[in-house]
Design a protein around this motif. Sequence first.
Motif, PDB file in Angstrom:
ATOM      1  N   ALA A 341       0.831  -1.205   0.000  1.00 47.35           N
ATOM      2  CA  ALA A 341       0.000   0.000   0.000  1.00 47.35           C
ATOM      3  C   ALA A 341       0.861   1.249   0.000  1.00 47.35           C
ATOM      4  O   ALA A 341       0.561   2.237  -0.681  1.00 47.35           O
ATOM      5  CB  ALA A 341      -0.936  -0.013   1.204  1.00 47.35           C
ATOM      6  N   ASN A 342       1.958   1.237   0.747  1.00 48.12           N
ATOM      7  CA  ASN A 342       2.881   2.369   0.755  1.00 48.12           C
ATOM      8  C   ASN A 342       3.513   2.589  -0.608  1.00 48.12           C
ATOM      9  O   ASN A 342       3.867   3.715  -0.965  1.00 48.12           O
ATOM     10  CB  ASN A 342       3.985   2.135   1.801  1.00 48.12           C
ATOM     11  CG  ASN A 342       3.690   2.830   3.115  1.00 48.12           C
ATOM     12  OD1 ASN A 342       3.383   4.018   3.134  1.00 48.12           O
ATOM     13  ND2 ASN A 342       3.752   2.094   4.204  1.00 48.12           N
ATOM     14  N   ASP A 343       3.663   1.513  -1.383  1.00 44.38           N
ATOM     15  CA  ASP A 343       4.235   1.611  -2.731  1.00 44.38           C
ATOM     16  C   ASP A 343       3.186   1.920  -3.789  1.00 44.38           C
ATOM     17  O   ASP A 343       3.496   1.936  -4.990  1.00 44.38           O
ATOM     18  CB  ASP A 343       4.935   0.291  -3.099  1.00 44.38           C
ATOM     19  CG  ASP A 343       6.194   0.055  -2.287  1.00 44.38           C
ATOM     20  OD1 ASP A 343       6.741   1.032  -1.730  1.00 44.38           O
ATOM     21  OD2 ASP A 343       6.642  -1.108  -2.204  1.00 44.38           O
ATOM     22  N   GLY A 344       1.931   2.099  -3.378  1.00 46.78           N
ATOM     23  CA  GLY A 344       0.864   2.378  -4.328  1.00 46.78           C
ATOM     24  C   GLY A 344       0.373   1.159  -5.072  1.00 46.78           C
ATOM     25  O   GLY A 344      -0.268   1.267  -6.118  1.00 46.78           O
ATOM     26  N   LEU A 345       0.650  -0.046  -4.511  1.00 48.89           N
ATOM     27  CA  LEU A 345       0.271  -1.285  -5.188  1.00 48.89           C
ATOM     28  C   LEU A 345      -0.809  -2.062  -4.440  1.00 48.89           C
ATOM     29  O   LEU A 345      -1.038  -3.241  -4.737  1.00 48.89           O
ATOM     30  CB  LEU A 345       1.509  -2.173  -5.379  1.00 48.89           C
ATOM     31  CG  LEU A 345       2.561  -1.635  -6.343  1.00 48.89           C
ATOM     32  CD1 LEU A 345       3.767  -2.566  -6.397  1.00 48.89           C
ATOM     33  CD2 LEU A 345       1.975  -1.464  -7.747  1.00 48.89           C
ATOM     34  N   LYS A 348      -4.830   1.983  -0.500  1.00 46.59           N
ATOM     35  CA  LYS A 348      -4.031   2.996   0.201  1.00 46.59           C
ATOM     36  C   LYS A 348      -4.408   3.122   1.680  1.00 46.59           C
ATOM     37  O   LYS A 348      -3.593   3.551   2.492  1.00 46.59           O
ATOM     38  CB  LYS A 348      -4.192   4.352  -0.492  1.00 46.59           C
ATOM     39  CG  LYS A 348      -5.618   4.923  -0.443  1.00 46.59           C
ATOM     40  CD  LYS A 348      -5.668   6.273  -1.145  1.00 46.59           C
ATOM     41  CE  LYS A 348      -7.087   6.874  -1.084  1.00 46.59           C
ATOM     42  NZ  LYS A 348      -7.141   8.192  -1.759  1.00 46.59           N
ATOM     43  N   ALA A 351      -2.007   1.638   4.289  1.00 46.17           N
ATOM     44  CA  ALA A 351      -0.660   2.191   4.473  1.00 46.17           C
ATOM     45  C   ALA A 351      -0.553   3.029   5.736  1.00 46.17           C
ATOM     46  O   ALA A 351       0.102   4.072   5.760  1.00 46.17           O
ATOM     47  CB  ALA A 351      -0.267   3.007   3.254  1.00 46.17           C
ATOM     48  N   TRP A 464      -3.783  -0.899 -10.224  1.00 48.99           N
ATOM     49  CA  TRP A 464      -2.713  -0.278  -9.440  1.00 48.99           C
ATOM     50  C   TRP A 464      -1.492   0.129 -10.256  1.00 48.99           C
ATOM     51  O   TRP A 464      -0.712   0.965  -9.804  1.00 48.99           O
ATOM     52  CB  TRP A 464      -2.271  -1.221  -8.322  1.00 48.99           C
ATOM     53  CG  TRP A 464      -3.231  -1.202  -7.170  1.00 48.99           C
ATOM     54  CD1 TRP A 464      -3.492  -0.142  -6.332  1.00 48.99           C
ATOM     55  CD2 TRP A 464      -4.081  -2.259  -6.731  1.00 48.99           C
ATOM     56  NE1 TRP A 464      -4.438  -0.483  -5.411  1.00 48.99           N
ATOM     57  CE2 TRP A 464      -4.818  -1.778  -5.624  1.00 48.99           C
ATOM     58  CE3 TRP A 464      -4.278  -3.567  -7.156  1.00 48.99           C
ATOM     59  CZ2 TRP A 464      -5.738  -2.569  -4.959  1.00 48.99           C
ATOM     60  CZ3 TRP A 464      -5.192  -4.349  -6.484  1.00 48.99           C
ATOM     61  CH2 TRP A 464      -5.918  -3.851  -5.404  1.00 48.99           C
ATOM     62  N   LYS A 467      -1.342   3.890 -11.059  1.00 46.89           N
ATOM     63  CA  LYS A 467      -1.185   4.658  -9.816  1.00 46.89           C
ATOM     64  C   LYS A 467       0.238   4.557  -9.298  1.00 46.89           C
ATOM     65  O   LYS A 467       0.826   5.535  -8.850  1.00 46.89           O
ATOM     66  CB  LYS A 467      -2.166   4.139  -8.764  1.00 46.89           C
ATOM     67  CG  LYS A 467      -3.627   4.359  -9.110  1.00 46.89           C
ATOM     68  CD  LYS A 467      -4.529   3.792  -8.021  1.00 46.89           C
ATOM     69  CE  LYS A 467      -6.002   3.949  -8.397  1.00 46.89           C
ATOM     70  NZ  LYS A 467      -6.887   3.347  -7.357  1.00 46.89           N
ATOM     71  N   ALA A 468       0.797   3.351  -9.377  1.00 48.59           N
ATOM     72  CA  ALA A 468       2.156   3.144  -8.877  1.00 48.59           C
ATOM     73  C   ALA A 468       3.166   3.911  -9.727  1.00 48.59           C
ATOM     74  O   ALA A 468       4.120   4.489  -9.222  1.00 48.59           O
ATOM     75  CB  ALA A 468       2.497   1.663  -8.873  1.00 48.59           C
ATOM     76  N   ALA A 471       2.890   7.638  -8.916  1.00 43.53           N
ATOM     77  CA  ALA A 471       3.215   8.021  -7.547  1.00 43.53           C
ATOM     78  C   ALA A 471       4.710   8.236  -7.395  1.00 43.53           C
ATOM     79  O   ALA A 471       5.523   7.629  -8.075  1.00 43.53           O
ATOM     80  CB  ALA A 471       2.752   6.920  -6.585  1.00 43.53           C
ATOM     81  N   GLN A 474       8.446   5.657  -3.099  1.00 42.98           N
ATOM     82  CA  GLN A 474       8.296   5.568  -1.655  1.00 42.98           C
ATOM     83  C   GLN A 474       9.623   5.204  -1.014  1.00 42.98           C
ATOM     84  O   GLN A 474      10.270   4.240  -1.403  1.00 42.98           O
ATOM     85  CB  GLN A 474       7.253   4.499  -1.298  1.00 42.98           C
ATOM     86  CG  GLN A 474       5.843   4.853  -1.719  1.00 42.98           C
ATOM     87  CD  GLN A 474       5.215   5.903  -0.819  1.00 42.98           C
ATOM     88  OE1 GLN A 474       5.639   6.100   0.312  1.00 42.98           O
ATOM     89  NE2 GLN A 474       4.216   6.580  -1.337  1.00 42.98           N
TER      90      GLN A 474
END
Length: 484
Positions: A341-345, A348, A351, A464, A467-468, A471, A474
């Motif tokens: 989730a922190n990596d946008g995968l 969210k 995270a 995802w 989005k990843a 983003a 991270q």
Amino acid sequence: MSTDQPTSFKRSFGLLDATMIVAGSMIGSGIFIVSADIVRNVSSAGWLTIVWVLAGVLTLTAALSYGELSAMFPKAGGQYVYLKEAFNPLVGFLYGWSFFTVIQTGTIAAVGVAFAKFAAYIFPTLSEKNVLADLGFMQVTAAQLTSILLIVLLTYVNTRGVKEGKIIQTTFTLTKIAALFGLIIFGFLLAARKEVWDANWQTGFALQKLTPEGLLPYTGLAVMGAIAGSMVGTLFSSDSWHNVTFIAAEIKRPEKNIGLSLFLGTLVVTVIYVSTNMMFLGVMPLHEVAFAESDRVGVAASVHIFGSMGTYIIAALIMVSTFGCNNGLILAGARVYYTMANDGLFFKQLATLNKNAVPSKALWLQCLWASLLCLSGKYGQLLDYVIFVVLIFYILTIIGIFRLRRKRPDLHRPYKAFGYPVLPLFYVVAATIICLSLLAYKPMYTWPGLGLVLLGIPVYYGVWGKKAAAAPVQKQEPVTSELP
């Protein structure tokens, strides 16, 4: 409104705690069950021993190799992080996707139901035969409800902070290790008979299929399929050793303790597994091992050792074993979803950490999906499907060591893989042979699992992936220590 919500993990796990995560996550109910199917596949004491030893050697080799990766990336998420760093976000996501949909949650469900099934020996009302509700399209049994309650309880405990989960893990794992060694010792002292041992070893290292009617020889390359099929059980029983890498951000001195805990934990479990099977061969005729009721070899052996009380003794031991095993699986698994989730995968909302510095939302989502798998009754089939996939991800991760040495030689490596490049290469070759054999001779173990992983590709690009990519990168959150 409070603004002191933790944004980082605390390094709370020492070497003993980390080792107990490794050993406790490995030892569930498999060691008490899978030897029956192995003997039916190989028919001999020699090959029963070989497949357990080979599983132990492969697991130890992989654990020693993972030490390098864990020292390089002492972050929450473990294997997901290694795959993402060595290859790309898609490979990392496919692992995380499989991990959430089946690998970790399916194992949690299976271990929970195993707890309930053996609890029914002591408390018959918890039996899977006790149907509490018939909804037409599905039945809800007492065993399923018990397993769900166990998962909910352990999830709640782990949302309270790492201290509670750590105490449960260390206490229950030490208890079951001591109990297993006790079972082995009592087995040899009270029930082992020389004539049984000698008769079992008369088969030597013959490799045939054992049926109730007699022996059937294998022809041609079907021998490889028999060995690979037998390895499914031993590798599944030896799996989850890498759970400690998921909590790397919470381990003190991770550059030393993760690799050491991987080695110590897998070594202890390998010794227990091989010794337990030696005890089985001294206590029971090979035919009885192969055709124990419901494959419950541990129950049959315990009855030989302790008489009529043996059933209750082994049931209590397996309850302790599966309780501790599920605690380790639940504790560690949520860290993967948090990091994704922190990596946008992943979602969210996962995270975040709660006030106790643990990913409570990830814990509860894992709990919900594992509970649904308990109700579906399909977790056993799903786990059969993905053991092939689990091996593929192990192979890719160890190949990642070679890739990272070439791509990023500048990375600090406080520990380097023992026996590199020979031992990591040995694992890759051996595991690949097993995978290819399963692909050819046990397609029911391979294609469905492969399809599940490939399903993650459209999910990645459709949900995802963009989005990843959009983003910002991270960075790993800083970690704090309970020690000065």
